[in-house]
Design a protein around this motif. Structure first.
Motif, PDB file in Angstrom:
ATOM      1  N   VAL A 233       0.972  -1.247   0.133  1.00 37.00           N
ATOM      2  CA  VAL A 233       0.031  -0.015   0.055  1.00 37.00           C
ATOM      3  C   VAL A 233       0.873   1.165  -0.063  1.00 37.00           C
ATOM      4  O   VAL A 233       0.458   2.141  -0.588  1.00 37.00           O
ATOM      5  N   ILE A 234       2.068   1.307   0.641  1.00 34.76           N
ATOM      6  CA  ILE A 234       2.743   2.510   0.775  1.00 34.76           C
ATOM      7  C   ILE A 234       3.326   2.536  -0.509  1.00 34.76           C
ATOM      8  O   ILE A 234       3.610   3.700  -1.018  1.00 34.76           O
ATOM      9  N   VAL A 235       4.000   1.383  -1.001  1.00 41.37           N
ATOM     10  CA  VAL A 235       4.716   1.565  -2.503  1.00 41.37           C
ATOM     11  C   VAL A 235       3.764   2.160  -3.552  1.00 41.37           C
ATOM     12  O   VAL A 235       4.217   3.057  -4.128  1.00 41.37           O
ATOM     13  N   GLU A 236       2.599   1.587  -3.328  1.00 44.68           N
ATOM     14  CA  GLU A 236       1.785   2.199  -4.246  1.00 44.68           C
ATOM     15  C   GLU A 236       1.402   3.622  -4.299  1.00 44.68           C
ATOM     16  O   GLU A 236       1.150   4.356  -5.044  1.00 44.68           O
ATOM     17  N   TYR A 237       1.161   4.035  -3.123  1.00 43.42           N
ATOM     18  CA  TYR A 237       0.926   5.333  -2.946  1.00 43.42           C
ATOM     19  C   TYR A 237       2.231   6.352  -3.214  1.00 43.42           C
ATOM     20  O   TYR A 237       1.910   7.552  -3.849  1.00 43.42           O
ATOM     21  N   TRP A 279      -2.388   4.999   2.998  1.00 39.19           N
ATOM     22  CA  TRP A 279      -1.500   5.882   2.393  1.00 39.19           C
ATOM     23  C   TRP A 279      -1.425   7.260   3.030  1.00 39.19           C
ATOM     24  O   TRP A 279      -0.308   7.930   3.206  1.00 39.19           O
ATOM     25  N   GLN A 280      -2.440   7.881   3.624  1.00 35.49           N
ATOM     26  CA  GLN A 280      -2.376   9.188   4.475  1.00 35.49           C
ATOM     27  C   GLN A 280      -1.479   9.149   5.440  1.00 35.49           C
ATOM     28  O   GLN A 280      -0.555   9.689   6.040  1.00 35.49           O
ATOM     29  N   GLU A 281      -1.667   7.980   6.235  1.00 37.01           N
ATOM     30  CA  GLU A 281      -0.789   7.945   7.711  1.00 37.01           C
ATOM     31  C   GLU A 281       0.567   7.597   7.212  1.00 37.01           C
ATOM     32  O   GLU A 281       1.536   8.256   8.053  1.00 37.01           O
ATOM     33  N   GLU A 282       1.050   7.029   6.290  1.00 35.05           N
ATOM     34  CA  GLU A 282       2.243   6.917   6.087  1.00 35.05           C
ATOM     35  C   GLU A 282       3.192   8.117   5.803  1.00 35.05           C
ATOM     36  O   GLU A 282       4.168   8.077   6.106  1.00 35.05           O
ATOM     37  N   MET A 283       2.344   9.018   5.380  1.00 34.95           N
ATOM     38  CA  MET A 283       2.997  10.426   4.794  1.00 34.95           C
ATOM     39  C   MET A 283       2.908  11.549   5.927  1.00 34.95           C
ATOM     40  O   MET A 283       3.168  12.515   5.694  1.00 34.95           O
TER      41      MET A 283
END
Length: 312
Positions: A233-237, A279-283
């Motif tokens: 999910v992080i990679v896709e974002y 996606w939002q949390e990772e950033m």
């Protein structure tokens, strides 16, 4: 007052379509008042501080430190992700914020004797990360010692200033001596334990065991990946950001003129809400006591062995 400024700032953010009202959180009673939001265009989570005098000076100082220590941004980003995945990255719930974390990394780099012999760009990032975890997870004396990064960096006795004895972690404000910018991180004892466990795990992982059967994790796994997870999910974002936002930023001579009314291609459709949140949390987001710097013989041996051939 803080309330008026916060209300005005929140209204302007919504009117300018910079952030969705549901993502805005105003923390005007915090030691450093901030507005937390998620940018409607990039989905990146941001903190905007207000009613503080040193914000621009602090930003300039960080830019200066990034030039002085080329490894700083890499170490801080890994540590931010480490804290985020343990829910220890938010100051308003007692965690460790980006600014304090950055100054802790700088203080460790300043205190490292090896830095006088090795160019910064030649440093082994894996060694620096492990040394950080060891220093702040095991060796640093939080009860008696404060951190100061000015004038080349030093550690000081917290008893010298009564106002700095109330918090576990004490970091002197580079622009206001006597002001402890880490006093709001009241869960620092949990952060310390997380750093301690990370050091213990990495030390076991990077030093080859006497017998193969004693290996603590599969040899095919990433050592760093056992502590910091980067999933699909992080990679896709990140790929979405690279394909949309970064490309647009390069085309604009003045990115500040871009309007949030212009819409980019949305992230891949059909994703669950949980993935969108991910996606939002990772950033998310930007000594007098010699025990703070002392190294035991075992610690020196570990560092020497890691320096020779480790890569985290």
């Amino acid at each position: 007052s803080s309330g008026i400024n916060a209300e005005y700032g929140e209204r302007r953010l919504v009117e300018s379509n910079i952030a969705d009202p549901a993502t805005i959180k105003v923390l005007d009673k915090a030691s450093v008042p901030i507005i937390k939001l998620t940018d409607s265009l990039t989905k990146i989570k941001l903190d905007i501080s207000f009613n503080t005098n040193n914000c621009l000076k602090s930003a300039e100082k960080i830019s200066e430190l990034l030039k002085q220590y080329p490894c700083l941004d890499k170490l801080v980003l890994v540590l931010k992700q480490f804290l985020l995945q343990r829910h220890l990255n938010e100051v308003f719930v007692g965690g460790l914020g980006s600014y304090c974390l950055t100054l802790m990394v700088v203080a460790k780099l300043q205190s490292c004797p090896r830095r006088r012999r090795v160019r910064t760009e030649d440093e082994n990032l894996g060694v620096l990360l492990i040394e950080f975890f060891e220093f702040y997870g095991i060796r640093f004396n939080y009860n008696n010692t404060g951190i100061r990064i000015t004038e080349g960096g030093s550690f000081f006795d917290k008893s010298e200033n009564a106002e700095m004895r109330g918090s576990m972690l004490c970091i002197e404000d580079p622009f206001q001596p006597g002001n402890d910018i880490a006093r709001a991180s009241y869960s620092m004892f949990i952060v310390k334990e997380a750093f301690k466990l990370a050091y213990t795990w990495l030390k076991r992982a990077v030093i080859a065991p006497p017998k193969p059967c004693e290996q603590v994790f599969p040899l095919t796994d990433s050592i760093l990946g056992t502590l910091v997870k980067v999933d699909k999910v992080i990679v896709e974002y990140r790929n979405w950001i690279k394909g949309n936002w970064i490309h647009l930023a390069k085309m604009l001579p003045h990115p500040e003129t871009y309007s949030h009314d212009d819409r980019l291609t949305l992230p891949p459709s059909g994703r669950e809400n949980a993935k969108k949140d991910a996606w939002q949390e990772e950033m998310s987001d930007t000594t007098t006591d010699h025990s703070a710097e002392a190294s035991s013989e075992d610690g020196d041996r570990v560092t020497d062995e890691l320096t020779s051939d480790s890569s985290v």
